[in-house]
Design a protein around this motif. Structure first.
Motif, PDB file in Angstrom:
ATOM      1  N   PHE A  67      -1.856  -2.500  -4.330  1.00  0.00           N
ATOM      2  CA  PHE A  67      -0.548  -2.087  -3.805  1.00  0.00           C
ATOM      3  C   PHE A  67       0.563  -3.027  -4.168  1.00  0.00           C
ATOM      4  CE2 PHE A  67       2.652  -0.156  -1.162  1.00  0.00           C
ATOM      5  CZ  PHE A  67       2.426   0.697  -0.272  1.00  0.00           C
ATOM      6  N   ASP A  68       1.589  -2.375  -4.828  1.00  0.00           N
ATOM      7  CA  ASP A  68       2.820  -3.188  -5.056  1.00  0.00           C
ATOM      8  C   ASP A  68       3.197  -2.844  -6.558  1.00  0.00           C
ATOM      9  OD1 ASP A  68       3.253  -4.449  -3.017  1.00  0.00           O
ATOM     10  OD2 ASP A  68       2.673  -6.565  -3.888  1.00  0.00           O
TER      11      ASP A  68
ATOM     12  N   SER B 298       0.419   4.354   1.154  1.00  0.00           N
ATOM     13  CA  SER B 298      -0.941   3.921   1.482  1.00  0.00           C
ATOM     14  C   SER B 298      -1.955   5.297   1.483  1.00  0.00           C
ATOM     15  CB  SER B 298      -1.166   3.063   2.437  1.00  0.00           C
ATOM     16  OG  SER B 298      -2.148   2.604   2.898  1.00  0.00           O
TER      17      SER B 298
ATOM     18  N   ASN C  88       5.823   3.002   3.092  1.00  0.00           N
ATOM     19  CA  ASN C  88       4.487   2.509   3.155  1.00  0.00           C
ATOM     20  C   ASN C  88       3.186   3.113   3.534  1.00  0.00           C
ATOM     21  OD1 ASN C  88       5.026  -0.662   2.031  1.00  0.00           O
ATOM     22  ND2 ASN C  88       6.408  -0.217   3.260  1.00  0.00           N
ATOM     23  N   ARG C  89       3.476   3.872   4.597  1.00  0.00           N
ATOM     24  CA  ARG C  89       2.480   4.642   5.231  1.00  0.00           C
ATOM     25  C   ARG C  89       2.124   5.851   4.199  1.00  0.00           C
ATOM     26  NH1 ARG C  89       1.906   8.476   8.952  1.00  0.00           N
ATOM     27  NH2 ARG C  89       0.149   7.812  10.570  1.00  0.00           N
TER      28      ARG C  89
ATOM     29  N   GLN D 133       5.328   0.070  -6.231  1.00  0.00           N
ATOM     30  CA  GLN D 133       6.963   0.333  -5.625  1.00  0.00           C
ATOM     31  C   GLN D 133       7.902   0.151  -6.614  1.00  0.00           C
ATOM     32  OE1 GLN D 133       7.059  -1.207  -1.610  1.00  0.00           O
ATOM     33  NE2 GLN D 133       5.757  -2.946  -2.363  1.00  0.00           N
TER      34      GLN D 133
ATOM     35  N   HIS E  53       7.454   6.070  -4.324  1.00  0.00           N
ATOM     36  CA  HIS E  53       6.795   5.247  -5.073  1.00  0.00           C
ATOM     37  C   HIS E  53       5.668   6.240  -5.784  1.00  0.00           C
ATOM     38  CE1 HIS E  53       4.704   7.449  -1.614  1.00  0.00           C
ATOM     39  NE2 HIS E  53       3.634   7.305  -2.458  1.00  0.00           N
TER      40      HIS E  53
ATOM     41  N   ARG F 131       4.892  -4.382   6.848  1.00  0.00           N
ATOM     42  CA  ARG F 131       4.532  -3.385   5.797  1.00  0.00           C
ATOM     43  C   ARG F 131       2.948  -3.237   5.705  1.00  0.00           C
ATOM     44  NH1 ARG F 131       7.431  -7.600   5.467  1.00  0.00           N
ATOM     45  NH2 ARG F 131       7.108  -9.404   3.810  1.00  0.00           N
TER      46      ARG F 131
ATOM     47  N   ARG G 238       0.577  -0.150   5.966  1.00  0.00           N
ATOM     48  CA  ARG G 238      -0.349   0.478   4.738  1.00  0.00           C
ATOM     49  C   ARG G 238      -1.653   0.715   5.493  1.00  0.00           C
ATOM     50  NH1 ARG G 238       2.075  -4.114   0.685  1.00  0.00           N
ATOM     51  NH2 ARG G 238       4.241  -3.290   0.742  1.00  0.00           N
TER      52      ARG G 238
ATOM     53  N   TYR H 210      12.031  -4.023   1.524  1.00  0.00           N
ATOM     54  CA  TYR H 210      10.482  -3.974   1.571  1.00  0.00           C
ATOM     55  C   TYR H 210      10.090  -3.630   3.262  1.00  0.00           C
ATOM     56  CZ  TYR H 210       9.852  -5.231  -2.884  1.00  0.00           C
ATOM     57  OH  TYR H 210       9.869  -5.472  -4.307  1.00  0.00           O
TER      58      TYR H 210
ATOM     59  N   THR I 118      -3.991  -4.672   0.273  1.00  0.00           N
ATOM     60  CA  THR I 118      -2.803  -4.653   0.642  1.00  0.00           C
ATOM     61  C   THR I 118      -1.690  -4.867  -0.104  1.00  0.00           C
ATOM     62  OG1 THR I 118      -2.990  -6.366   2.044  1.00  0.00           O
ATOM     63  CG2 THR I 118      -3.122  -4.410   3.288  1.00  0.00           C
ATOM     64  N   ASN I 119      -2.068  -5.836  -1.077  1.00  0.00           N
ATOM     65  CA  ASN I 119      -1.186  -6.209  -2.203  1.00  0.00           C
ATOM     66  C   ASN I 119      -1.903  -6.405  -3.579  1.00  0.00           C
ATOM     67  OD1 ASN I 119      -1.411  -9.068  -2.621  1.00  0.00           O
ATOM     68  ND2 ASN I 119      -0.935  -9.056  -0.509  1.00  0.00           N
TER      69      ASN I 119
END
Lengths: 340, 340
Positions: B272-273, B165, B161-162, B290, B319, B192, B196, B146, B244-245
């Motif tokens: 996100f996740d 996002s 991640n970038r 993910q 992703h 992370r 994002r 991660y 963010t999550n």
DNA sequence: CTAATAAATGAGATCGATCTCATTGCATTC
DNA sequence: GAATGCAATGAGATCGATCTCATTTATTAG
């Protein structure tokens, strides 16, 4: 990696003295002690636990087996166990049986070979379990979690599933529900799920209500849940259902809403477990909360007591009814849902 | 517990022969082998892994550290890791840092003392991490999960991640959203989460939109989320937010609905996740998925390769954008929600 | 200043399995 | 029947820390 012997050499002392400098510093003259510490520092000495374990015949490791970490109820318990174990200087070997009794045996055997100091298990069936029968002959302390205590003879940490489920049922009854169903996941083979069904039946009978035959799903998938909905649309309307666990309840709630039913307007949904997420949903999940963290901590502490040789017969931990928006009164209902 | 020596005695052979009967059966005459096996059976011999580990200088154990098992994204990864590790004859020592960098050091030191064959870590900050700086001097293979690969120099398993996002942001933009915000949990200190945020800003800029300053919450509690809602009711209306999550997204969604806002009617919410539960909610959570299980498996296989001495530079895993009912078009919106 | 006692240290065994090397046993060959 | 070879086995060392017991060194008393 530097070992004690090289440290001892560098410090100009014997292995015994070097060892003592660490384990019983007061038996070593301060000056000598310093020499040893300096040598250890220089060589980046790191004590070898394996050697210590072999010598001391104790690993300070707890073997843990849960059915699956995909269910937060086990993950949350494990989180608390890890913290509690570490605080007592123990480490966890974590394994998952994936709900397969056959894997349970291999996993436990492996942990015994590793000479864990104790085991914390959640098995599929505590009574009539092959693993537990094997373990009964062993001297390694073993503690069950979530599995009801029973014939197995092993101490067990968890709530009184039957009573908790009865409480859940009574909660619905108190709100005025009469046509209450129960939905079980693919794991009705699980001992605790059966107790929950028992509790439900008991509370229903106690109130003079008919316990519906239970809906057991073969798998727990979105498609299966969807297929459950038409199955609910028969003659007599249910006003509430209790699911044997929260994951199931949440999924069912989602599918109901997606199909256009209102929760709890048309159907009240109750869960069982009390996973953290349930609180944050809308509608929030009304459920029986098992104290997952407390269960994890109690499991560690009880096992450590057993390792110390104490006899343990832990009492069931208290469950709590967590009210939630997923359950309402049946009065406002204009349901099209039916009983089975 | 019976050891090899007693087995050897009972079988009337030497330790060496008894050992060979197990480890290289073909070097032992069938008759002798049988005698050994019988003796082992009688004595309920169980090989002692500790001794084997000490002798072979390998433990077949992987040390795992995740921030917390209360977040399903880690629990689901771990579930897959456990299965993959067991399939390769490895066990997992599982620890949690509870998001505390100071604990990270102690935990890793403990695992090194246990002589794990390798480490799989998720640290708070991969760049500028005390633990990783220590580990750089060690020979024990270490793999990040991660955490974005970067200055740390350690191989890393995870998604970009970038980019992910940015994809999430573009998804919203494509749907017509222009006033898009980002909500971060208490962990914006996490590397992370920052990436994002970067990706979000990038995609916004790319579309000529203004990246709002991000809402960072000090804690992730129901009360805090509730307090976020009035903070959203200022001059310009947001039509969508990315969290963010997933845990945060789910909680936010719940609080919004509870406060009478419609999701996605008045505000689209993205996570996100890709935790499993998100799929079953209503509205189902639109999120960046993910591949948690794949990440877990890849982590194990990559680490095993590193243990074998292979150099590893794993590529980011793909992703996926998981569409969900929590996101809609901004057109139908009659919002009262405002920007910050 | 020496005897007696306590403190500090070292030598060696131990935990359990496995590896190396040496030795015994058996069979093949001339 | 002796020689050569390989198969089977055993003796002993090893992995790293720690414990017991013996020995040496320091301390105190007489």
């Amino acid at each position: 990696m530097a070992d004690l012997l090289s440290v001892a050499k560098l410090a100009g002392v014997s292995r015994a003295t070097a060892a003592r400098a660490f384990s019983s510093p007061d038996l070593v003259r301060p000056a000598t002690r310093e020499k040893v510490f300096n040598a250890a520092q220089q060589l980046a000495f790191r004590p070898n636990k394996i050697a210590q374990q072999l010598r001391s015949q104790a690993t300070q490791m707890i073997g843990v087996m849960v059915p699956s970490l995909d269910n937060p109820v086990f993950a949350e318990q494990l989180q608390a166990m890890e913290v509690a174990a570490r605080a007592s200087g123990y480490s966890l070997i974590v394994t998952t049986s994936e709900y397969s009794p056959s894997r349970e045996g291999d996993i436990v055997e492996e942990m015994l070979r590793q000479r864990v100091d104790g085991l914390v298990l959640t098995v599929a069936e505590a009574d009539n379990s092959a693993v537990l029968n094997t373990l009964r002959l062993e001297t390694t302390p073993c503690l069950l979690v979530y599995n009801p205590p029973g014939k197995s003879g092993f101490p067990s940490i968890g709530v009184d599933n039957r009573a908790a489920s009865a409480d859940a049922t009574r909660h619905l009854i108190t709100l005025g529900h009469e046509r209450i169903g129960m939905v079980a996941g693919p794991l009705l083979q699980s001992d605790r799920a059966r107790l929950r069904f028992d509790g439900y039946c008991h509370a229903m009978g106690e109130a003079g209500l008919i316990a519906r035959s239970l809906v057991e799903m073969t798998r727990h998938t979105q498609a299966d849940l969807k297929s459950l909905i038409p199955a609910l649309q028969v003659p007599e309307a249910l006003s509430a259902v209790i699911c044997t666990n929260d994951l199931l309840a949440i999924s069912l709630m989602g599918e109901l809403q997606r199909a256009g039913f209102s929760v709890p307007g048309e159907l009240s949904v109750m869960g069982f477990d009390g996973i953290a997420l349930g609180k944050h949903l809308y509608p929030s999940l009304c459920t029986i909360e098992q104290p997952r963290a407390e269960i994890g901590r109690a499991a560690v502490h009880t096992l450590l007591a057993m390792i110390r040789g104490e006899k343990c017969t832990p009492a069931p931990l208290p469950h709590a009814l967590r009210k939630g928006e997923s359950v309402g009164t049946p009065t406002s209902r204009k349901s099209t849902l039916s009983t089975l």
